[in-house]
Design a protein around this motif. Structure first.
Motif, mmCIF file in Angstrom:
data_model
loop_
_atom_site.group_PDB
_atom_site.id
_atom_site.type_symbol
_atom_site.label_atom_id
_atom_site.label_comp_id
_atom_site.label_asym_id
_atom_site.label_seq_id
_atom_site.Cartn_x
_atom_site.Cartn_y
_atom_site.Cartn_z
ATOM 1 N N VAL A 225 0.850 -1.191 0.000
ATOM 2 C CA VAL A 225 0.000 0.000 0.000
ATOM 3 C C VAL A 225 0.888 1.246 0.000
ATOM 4 N N PRO A 226 0.382 2.366 -0.502
ATOM 5 C CA PRO A 226 1.155 3.606 -0.451
ATOM 6 C C PRO A 226 1.114 4.224 0.942
ATOM 7 N N ALA A 227 2.135 5.030 1.237
ATOM 8 C CA ALA A 227 2.248 5.624 2.568
ATOM 9 C C ALA A 227 1.205 6.713 2.807
ATOM 10 N N HIS A 228 0.762 7.359 1.750
ATOM 11 C CA HIS A 228 -0.167 8.482 1.907
ATOM 12 C C HIS A 228 -1.505 8.186 1.232
ATOM 13 N N GLY A 229 -2.571 8.595 1.874
ATOM 14 C CA GLY A 229 -3.906 8.431 1.311
ATOM 15 C C GLY A 229 -4.379 7.010 1.268
ATOM 16 N N SER A 230 -3.901 6.183 2.179
ATOM 17 C CA SER A 230 -4.281 4.777 2.180
ATOM 18 C C SER A 230 -4.445 4.280 3.602
ATOM 19 N N ALA A 231 -5.317 3.312 3.775
ATOM 20 C CA ALA A 231 -5.419 2.643 5.069
ATOM 21 C C ALA A 231 -4.156 1.833 5.313
ATOM 22 N N ILE A 232 -3.726 1.777 6.572
ATOM 23 C CA ILE A 232 -2.623 0.917 6.979
ATOM 24 C C ILE A 232 -3.130 0.037 8.115
ATOM 25 N N VAL A 233 -2.263 -0.762 8.705
ATOM 26 C CA VAL A 233 -2.723 -1.714 9.714
ATOM 27 C C VAL A 233 -3.122 -0.986 10.995
ATOM 28 N N THR A 234 -4.377 -1.132 11.371
ATOM 29 C CA THR A 234 -4.956 -0.565 12.583
ATOM 30 C C THR A 234 -5.755 -1.665 13.277
ATOM 31 N N PRO A 235 -6.245 -1.424 14.488
ATOM 32 C CA PRO A 235 -7.099 -2.431 15.131
ATOM 33 C C PRO A 235 -8.301 -2.825 14.279
ATOM 34 N N ALA A 236 -8.903 -1.855 13.594
ATOM 35 C CA ALA A 236 -10.061 -2.161 12.747
ATOM 36 C C ALA A 236 -9.667 -3.036 11.561
ATOM 37 N N VAL A 237 -8.480 -2.800 11.001
ATOM 38 C CA VAL A 237 -7.995 -3.625 9.889
ATOM 39 C C VAL A 237 -7.721 -5.046 10.374
ATOM 40 N N ALA A 238 -7.076 -5.173 11.530
ATOM 41 C CA ALA A 238 -6.806 -6.508 12.078
ATOM 42 C C ALA A 238 -8.098 -7.265 12.329
ATOM 43 N N ARG A 239 -9.099 -6.570 12.850
ATOM 44 C CA ARG A 239 -10.406 -7.193 13.114
ATOM 45 C C ARG A 239 -11.068 -7.627 11.801
ATOM 46 N N ALA A 240 -11.053 -6.741 10.787
ATOM 47 C CA ALA A 240 -11.700 -7.054 9.513
ATOM 48 C C ALA A 240 -10.977 -8.177 8.779
ATOM 49 N N SER A 241 -9.683 -8.322 9.024
ATOM 50 C CA SER A 241 -8.915 -9.380 8.356
ATOM 51 C C SER A 241 -9.052 -10.723 9.060
ATOM 52 N N ALA A 242 -9.796 -10.770 10.173
ATOM 53 C CA ALA A 242 -9.923 -11.990 10.981
ATOM 54 C C ALA A 242 -8.556 -12.498 11.426
ATOM 55 N N GLY A 243 -7.643 -11.561 11.650
ATOM 56 C CA GLY A 243 -6.325 -11.922 12.125
ATOM 57 C C GLY A 243 -5.316 -12.246 11.050
ATOM 58 N N ALA A 244 -5.697 -12.137 9.776
ATOM 59 C CA ALA A 244 -4.777 -12.481 8.680
ATOM 60 C C ALA A 244 -3.537 -11.592 8.670
ATOM 61 N N VAL A 245 -3.656 -10.354 9.158
ATOM 62 C CA VAL A 245 -2.500 -9.453 9.162
ATOM 63 C C VAL A 245 -1.365 -9.989 10.029
ATOM 64 N N GLU A 246 -1.668 -10.896 10.944
ATOM 65 C CA GLU A 246 -0.625 -11.454 11.807
ATOM 66 C C GLU A 246 0.260 -12.451 11.066
ATOM 67 N N HIS A 247 -0.164 -12.916 9.919
ATOM 68 C CA HIS A 247 0.580 -13.930 9.171
ATOM 69 C C HIS A 247 1.014 -13.469 7.784
ATOM 70 N N LEU A 248 0.463 -12.360 7.310
ATOM 71 C CA LEU A 248 0.690 -11.907 5.934
ATOM 72 C C LEU A 248 1.642 -10.719 5.907
ATOM 73 N N PRO A 249 2.709 -10.761 5.105
ATOM 74 C CA PRO A 249 3.569 -9.585 4.963
ATOM 75 C C PRO A 249 2.817 -8.419 4.315
ATOM 76 N N ILE A 250 2.916 -7.256 4.917
ATOM 77 C CA ILE A 250 2.296 -6.044 4.397
ATOM 78 C C ILE A 250 3.379 -4.978 4.342
ATOM 79 N N ALA A 251 3.493 -4.308 3.211
ATOM 80 C CA ALA A 251 4.546 -3.309 3.018
ATOM 81 C C ALA A 251 3.944 -1.967 2.632
ATOM 82 N N VAL A 252 4.652 -0.907 2.980
ATOM 83 C CA VAL A 252 4.240 0.461 2.653
ATOM 84 C C VAL A 252 5.334 1.103 1.809
ATOM 85 N N VAL A 253 4.946 1.747 0.713
ATOM 86 C CA VAL A 253 5.919 2.424 -0.154
ATOM 87 C C VAL A 253 5.581 3.911 -0.258
#
Length: 233
Positions: free
Chosen positions: A115-143
């Protein structure tokens, strides 16, 4: 170090199974009775209103955890993986959409999400909840600059496909069996012009009904699982 907050039963369970250190867990009496796995986490028993106050939402399902800050991956390392499969989001601001994309990406065996650094959602509690915990296992990068990143990583070993409803190329006729980055834009605006021009090709999902487009998280799932199907045949 300011810890991150994770809430929701599946999100907390995956945090306990994931890469981040879990510093503290809270749970209501009801959640403790319903979720046997919580006992091993040694949670502090709290009232529902205490969790609501700490989480800032009632969407905690009686469980929350304080964890070490999320560690983002290196986007260029992800692109250098063997036959990478990347989901790249161009200014998708809705945390629920980002979480849903991450859940699909993890399920499809994707290399990661960028995801881009500006104008984009990044990992937050709401994102972790919506992902059903997938963010804990999936690499996510910001450019910093998404178009520049795509220009730098694309090549014979990594093709960049942009999802566009008006694209002439059909998803079912597109070869996704090699290294690919699938770029999806925000609902309503789609891909930004420069990002769109950086793509090697634009691809559409054939739709039979009168609705002109799919939700970005649904479109991501279709692309990612089609890529997985092609890679397994």
């Amino acid at each position: 170090m300011t810890p991150d907050l994770v809430y929701g039963r599946r999100a907390v369970r995956e945090a306990l199974r994931g890469r981040r250190e879990v510093l503290e867990t809270w749970a209501t009496e009801r959640a403790l009775g319903a979720e046997s796995w919580l006992a091993d986490a040694g949670p502090k028993q709290k009232l529902d209103r205490e969790l609501t106050e700490r989480a800032g939402t009632r969407d905690h399902q009686g469980v929350l955890a304080l964890v070490e800050p999320f560690r983002y991956a290196d986007a260029y390392e992800l692109a250098r993986a063997d036959r990478p499969l990347l989901a790249v989001l161009d200014r998708v601001t809705d945390p629920h959409n980002l979480g849903a994309v991450c859940r699909s990406a993890e399920g499809a065996g994707a290399t990661g999400v960028v995801v881009p650094a500006h104008g984009s959602a990044i990992v937050t509690p709401a994102v972790a909840r919506a992902s059903a915990g997938a963010v804990e296992h999936l690499p996510i990068a910001v450019v910093t600059n998404l178009a520049r990143y795509l220009e730098e990583v694309k090549g014979p070993q990594l093709w960049v496909y942009g999802a566009a409803g008006d694209a002439p190329d059909d998803l079912w006729d597109t070869d996704l069996s090699g290294g690919v980055a699938i770029v999806l834009g925000a609902e309503g605006t789609g891909l930004r012009p420069l990002v769109r021009r950086t793509c090697d090709a634009l691809v559409s999902i054939p739709l039979e009904g009168p609705v002109e487009s799919l939700n970005v998280s649904v479109a991501a799932a279709v692309f990612l699982f089609e890529a997985r199907r092609q890679r397994s045949t």
